[in-house]
Motif scaffolding. Structure first.
Motif, PDB file in Angstrom:
ATOM      1  N   TRP A  99       0.845  -1.182   0.000  1.00  0.00           N
ATOM      2  CA  TRP A  99       0.000   0.000   0.000  1.00  0.00           C
ATOM      3  C   TRP A  99       0.880   1.231   0.000  1.00  0.00           C
ATOM      4  CZ3 TRP A  99      -3.889  -1.169   4.544  1.00  0.00           C
ATOM      5  CH2 TRP A  99      -4.736  -2.210   4.143  1.00  0.00           C
ATOM      6  N   HIS A 100       0.257   2.325  -0.355  1.00  0.00           N
ATOM      7  CA  HIS A 100       0.985   3.585  -0.280  1.00  0.00           C
ATOM      8  C   HIS A 100       0.484   4.406   0.902  1.00  0.00           C
ATOM      9  CE1 HIS A 100       3.453   3.577  -3.878  1.00  0.00           C
ATOM     10  NE2 HIS A 100       2.496   2.868  -4.430  1.00  0.00           N
ATOM     11  N   VAL A 101       1.380   5.153   1.473  1.00  0.00           N
ATOM     12  CA  VAL A 101       1.002   6.036   2.573  1.00  0.00           C
ATOM     13  C   VAL A 101       1.360   7.462   2.213  1.00  0.00           C
ATOM     14  CG1 VAL A 101       1.431   6.654   4.968  1.00  0.00           C
ATOM     15  CG2 VAL A 101       1.326   4.251   4.310  1.00  0.00           C
ATOM     16  N   VAL A 102       0.428   8.348   2.376  1.00  0.00           N
ATOM     17  CA  VAL A 102       0.749   9.758   2.190  1.00  0.00           C
ATOM     18  C   VAL A 102       0.561  10.453   3.531  1.00  0.00           C
ATOM     19  CG1 VAL A 102       0.049   9.693  -0.202  1.00  0.00           C
ATOM     20  CG2 VAL A 102      -1.556  10.439   1.510  1.00  0.00           C
ATOM     21  N   VAL A 103       1.507  11.300   3.845  1.00  0.00           N
ATOM     22  CA  VAL A 103       1.519  11.935   5.152  1.00  0.00           C
ATOM     23  C   VAL A 103       1.030  13.371   5.053  1.00  0.00           C
ATOM     24  CG1 VAL A 103       2.968  12.565   7.104  1.00  0.00           C
ATOM     25  CG2 VAL A 103       3.455  10.485   5.821  1.00  0.00           C
ATOM     26  N   TYR A 104       0.156  13.747   5.917  1.00  0.00           N
ATOM     27  CA  TYR A 104      -0.351  15.115   5.945  1.00  0.00           C
ATOM     28  C   TYR A 104      -0.051  15.732   7.304  1.00  0.00           C
ATOM     29  CZ  TYR A 104      -3.024  13.496   1.963  1.00  0.00           C
ATOM     30  OH  TYR A 104      -3.396  12.964   0.763  1.00  0.00           O
ATOM     31  N   ASP A 105       0.423  16.946   7.270  1.00  0.00           N
ATOM     32  CA  ASP A 105       0.706  17.686   8.493  1.00  0.00           C
ATOM     33  C   ASP A 105      -0.363  18.752   8.650  1.00  0.00           C
ATOM     34  OD1 ASP A 105       1.632  19.795  10.165  1.00  0.00           O
ATOM     35  OD2 ASP A 105       3.651  18.958  10.033  1.00  0.00           O
ATOM     36  N   THR A 106      -1.021  18.764   9.788  1.00  0.00           N
ATOM     37  CA  THR A 106      -2.105  19.736   9.966  1.00  0.00           C
ATOM     38  C   THR A 106      -1.661  20.945  10.759  1.00  0.00           C
ATOM     39  OG1 THR A 106      -2.870  18.649  11.973  1.00  0.00           O
ATOM     40  CG2 THR A 106      -3.828  17.928   9.911  1.00  0.00           C
ATOM     41  N   ALA A 107      -0.389  20.978  11.134  1.00  0.00           N
ATOM     42  CA  ALA A 107       0.147  22.117  11.875  1.00  0.00           C
ATOM     43  C   ALA A 107      -0.658  22.394  13.135  1.00  0.00           C
ATOM     44  CB  ALA A 107       0.200  23.363  10.999  1.00  0.00           C
ATOM     45  N   ASP A 108      -1.243  21.339  13.670  1.00  0.00           N
ATOM     46  CA  ASP A 108      -1.971  21.488  14.926  1.00  0.00           C
ATOM     47  C   ASP A 108      -3.082  22.528  14.842  1.00  0.00           C
ATOM     48  OD1 ASP A 108      -2.267  20.483  17.455  1.00  0.00           O
ATOM     49  OD2 ASP A 108      -0.137  20.673  17.879  1.00  0.00           O
ATOM     50  N   ASP A 109      -3.620  22.670  13.655  1.00  0.00           N
ATOM     51  CA  ASP A 109      -4.572  23.741  13.414  1.00  0.00           C
ATOM     52  C   ASP A 109      -5.899  23.135  12.959  1.00  0.00           C
ATOM     53  OD1 ASP A 109      -5.156  26.672  12.782  1.00  0.00           O
ATOM     54  OD2 ASP A 109      -5.549  25.688  10.860  1.00  0.00           O
ATOM     55  N   ASP A 110      -6.976  23.530  13.629  1.00  0.00           N
ATOM     56  CA  ASP A 110      -8.272  22.927  13.340  1.00  0.00           C
ATOM     57  C   ASP A 110      -8.727  23.180  11.907  1.00  0.00           C
ATOM     58  OD1 ASP A 110      -8.322  21.893  15.795  1.00  0.00           O
ATOM     59  OD2 ASP A 110      -9.879  23.192  16.619  1.00  0.00           O
ATOM     60  N   ALA A 111      -8.552  24.402  11.459  1.00  0.00           N
ATOM     61  CA  ALA A 111      -8.981  24.721  10.096  1.00  0.00           C
ATOM     62  C   ALA A 111      -8.199  23.890   9.086  1.00  0.00           C
ATOM     63  CB  ALA A 111      -8.782  26.209   9.820  1.00  0.00           C
ATOM     64  N   GLN A 112      -6.893  23.814   9.300  1.00  0.00           N
ATOM     65  CA  GLN A 112      -6.055  22.998   8.429  1.00  0.00           C
ATOM     66  C   GLN A 112      -6.508  21.545   8.448  1.00  0.00           C
ATOM     67  OE1 GLN A 112      -3.398  22.775   6.335  1.00  0.00           O
ATOM     68  NE2 GLN A 112      -3.797  24.939   5.943  1.00  0.00           N
ATOM     69  N   GLU A 113      -6.865  21.089   9.622  1.00  0.00           N
ATOM     70  CA  GLU A 113      -7.281  19.695   9.741  1.00  0.00           C
ATOM     71  C   GLU A 113      -8.509  19.431   8.885  1.00  0.00           C
ATOM     72  OE1 GLU A 113      -7.376  18.214  13.734  1.00  0.00           O
ATOM     73  OE2 GLU A 113      -9.045  16.860  13.268  1.00  0.00           O
ATOM     74  N   LEU A 114      -9.468  20.317   8.947  1.00  0.00           N
ATOM     75  CA  LEU A 114     -10.689  20.140   8.160  1.00  0.00           C
ATOM     76  C   LEU A 114     -10.391  20.234   6.671  1.00  0.00           C
ATOM     77  CD1 LEU A 114     -13.414  21.956  10.239  1.00  0.00           C
ATOM     78  CD2 LEU A 114     -12.847  19.540  10.067  1.00  0.00           C
ATOM     79  N   SER A 115      -9.618  21.220   6.322  1.00  0.00           N
ATOM     80  CA  SER A 115      -9.267  21.379   4.917  1.00  0.00           C
ATOM     81  C   SER A 115      -8.552  20.125   4.412  1.00  0.00           C
ATOM     82  CB  SER A 115      -8.397  22.624   4.758  1.00  0.00           C
ATOM     83  OG  SER A 115      -7.506  22.473   3.700  1.00  0.00           O
ATOM     84  N   THR A 116      -7.662  19.618   5.227  1.00  0.00           N
ATOM     85  CA  THR A 116      -6.940  18.404   4.858  1.00  0.00           C
ATOM     86  C   THR A 116      -7.888  17.223   4.713  1.00  0.00           C
ATOM     87  OG1 THR A 116      -4.962  19.164   6.011  1.00  0.00           O
ATOM     88  CG2 THR A 116      -5.135  16.805   5.548  1.00  0.00           C
ATOM     89  N   LEU A 117      -8.757  17.065   5.687  1.00  0.00           N
ATOM     90  CA  LEU A 117      -9.710  15.957   5.622  1.00  0.00           C
ATOM     91  C   LEU A 117     -10.568  16.068   4.374  1.00  0.00           C
ATOM     92  CD1 LEU A 117     -10.884  15.484   9.307  1.00  0.00           C
ATOM     93  CD2 LEU A 117      -9.546  13.941   7.893  1.00  0.00           C
ATOM     94  N   GLY A 118     -10.922  17.293   4.032  1.00  0.00           N
ATOM     95  CA  GLY A 118     -11.747  17.493   2.854  1.00  0.00           C
ATOM     96  C   GLY A 118     -11.076  16.990   1.594  1.00  0.00           C
ATOM     97  N   MET A 119      -9.842  17.401   1.408  1.00  0.00           N
ATOM     98  CA  MET A 119      -9.141  16.983   0.197  1.00  0.00           C
ATOM     99  C   MET A 119      -8.785  15.502   0.263  1.00  0.00           C
ATOM    100  SD  MET A 119      -5.148  18.027   0.184  1.00  0.00           S
ATOM    101  CE  MET A 119      -5.054  17.211  -1.404  1.00  0.00           C
TER     102      MET A 119
END
Lengths: 329, 329
Positions: A99-119
DNA sequence: ATCGGTCACGTGACCGGTCACGTCTGGTGA
DNA sequence: TCACCAGACGTGACCGGTCACGTGACCGAT
């Protein structure tokens, strides 16, 4: 001769075809190095493609040939080695399944987290990670995708879950400190969302069992954060002779600061972190810690993804922390 | 009542539609919370979707509504803090442009790198990273996508490039060591592909200019790798009184090992790493190093991606390393 | 001269969604 | 009673590729 990509419109394979005077299938053939195409035609197509600035759509391409499973790993902060160790564990486990793994950093930021989850929804087949948002929000944003949460205390969602149970480890740490004569044992918790961590609860209960006074502080999750918090705490409570921390990164900063302030470690002042990071063994003195098997956490997470993708809901997994004495306590 | 996802076939929106007795458009409406749909119908659709284990195709969805740009960051090893620092810099720069960054770890493995590059084509709009493969191979696998290479010495490709120029830094390091009376200065290079790094060349030239003898060794890029290599080198050349290393991770291991073998650092033995990592300041003694501004590297990489996406080829960027004296030399 | 086979290329369908528009139904006001 | 309108839902096209197959030109063999 100018060529260059046009700003407004996307250049498709058909644009290239028209410009090169061939059908779009021939363009596809040229692009993918398939056979059944004349060398000169192929070169001409390739040239016009480059001239037009054509780039294939990743979505259209993925739509047809289904790629292998890919898992998104969402972590709050790449600079905290704990997360990268977990990520490395997950990577390794995923690799075994191809499998492939892609890593996302949310910078401990709620807005970033949502935006990341969205994409994320249009990028991966499943998500593993540390989330700050409540379950229902995550549920909405992930839209039915398998999700594995690590280190969340809330139980009973539709997600896979991995609990980090450091209770025994923290109890052992407090026992060790008390048995070696420490009486003023503080704790530096994280400063996230203003609510205390379970780790702090474990500390307080362990202290209460022994009738010892508690000293609480909070620190940003960085080396500097640990330094600042330690300085503040020692300023307020000079009698402290030991400190537990929310994690190793804070502990390293705290220990560094304690030594700067003249405390000899471990002679006069003991430090015990949480995580058991590899780099903890490189600082001076080597950092004692409640160790979590990060590799195992990553591997279990990938395993749970497998179960979720297969359609079954995995049991909550628990990873226990164990006291690792190295030198700072 | 059984439901559950069928292994062989993918569940599409039309399967859900058929099973719920509506058109697929209605299913789409229900799923996306659009208006113009009866509440009960919507609920029924949602239920059957869940029952069937329906999950939207990330590709089909992305095909229609174009998402924001996303950049793939390919690094050889998440556990090396240098790469995560660069990644953090890139993340920050990308965030300012409202781009997404996905991080891929290739585990320093050529096959993994190719496999990753292959899937990358259908995941991101551009690639930034450290690659081991020759340019033409990367070109083939990325298929026209913008690519920015970091730390590669080969110049003149169609890619964006960032050169890490540590020549002055290494020269300054050698000067510093020689000026403080060190005469037997060795270097621990990486062990990658069996060919020496440019950093080693810089070392050798600096040494030659001063007429000093060179001592070469190679180390795996990990703390343990540095330890082993240092042990071997000190075994062979006990007269060594200083060591330069390919990077800080190796240096930390090397310094640790040197102290284990009884060398007092920096009194009897000096260590200078390369990278200038934050954690270098936490080890004992604090590690001197040729510092690279990792944040800047990440930011420049993202900037070059911007230029490539806009259709112009950026100039080769150069990031200079500067000698950072902390304590180990 | 006819046939079969190969090469180079084009045509249609399809992947799994979303969007613009068309259609049907039921309720309302004149 | 009828026209009108709005809400609920279906139909067709399309996004940008790939793949299976069809077609025509050209070749040598029978």
């Amino acid at each position: 001769m100018t060529g260059g990509p046009v700003p407004g419109k996307r250049i498709t394979i058909r644009d290239v075809a028209k410009s090169a005077g061939v059908s779009y299938q021939t363009v596809s053939r040229a692009l993918n190095d398939k056979g059944e195409i004349d060398t000169t035609t192929k070169q001409r197509v390739l040239d016009t493609a480059k001239r037009l600035g054509y780039r294939p759509s990743r979505f259209a391409r993925g739509l047809v040939r289904q790629d292998s499973t890919s898992v998104g790993l969402v972590i709050p902060n790449l600079l905290n080695p704990y997360f990268t160790e977990v990520a490395a564990g997950a990577l390794e486990a995923a690799r075994r399944r191809d499998w492939h793994v892609v890593v996302y950093d949310t910078a401990d930021d709620d807005a970033q987290e949502l935006s990341t989850l969205g994409m994320l929804g249009s990028q991966v087949d499943a998500v593993v990670g540390y989330f700050g948002q409540p379950d229902d929000v995550i549920d909405r944003y992930t839209g039915g995708m398998p999700v594995v949460q690590i280190g969340r205390e809330v139980v009973g969602s539709r997600f896979g879950q991995i609990r980090v149970d450091g209770e025994d480890g923290v109890r052992a740490a407090v026992a060790h400190l008390a048995d070696s004569g420490r009486r003023h044992i503080g704790m530096l918790d994280h400063d996230h969302h203003g609510k205390a961590s379970v780790r702090y609860t474990w500390y307080r209960e362990s202290m209460a069992e022994r009738g010892l006074p508690t000293y609480a502080g909070v620190a940003a999750q960085s080396i500097e954060g640990g330094q600042r918090a330690m300085a503040a705490m020692l300023g307020e409570h000079p009698e402290l002779d030991a400190i537990l921390t929310y994690n190793d990164v804070i502990a390293i900063g705290a220990m560094f600061q304690a030594r700067l302030l003249g405390r000899r470690v471990p002679a006069e002042f003991a430090v015990i972190g949480f995580d058991g990071l590899v780099i903890g063994s490189m600082v001076e003195p080597p950092l004692s810690s409640v160790r979590i098997d990060t590799r195992e956490v990553g591997a279990i997470a990938i395993g749970q993804v497998g179960q979720l993708l297969a359609g079954s809901k995995p049991d909550i997994a628990t990873v226990k922390g164990t006291l690792l004495l190295r030198g700072s306590a």
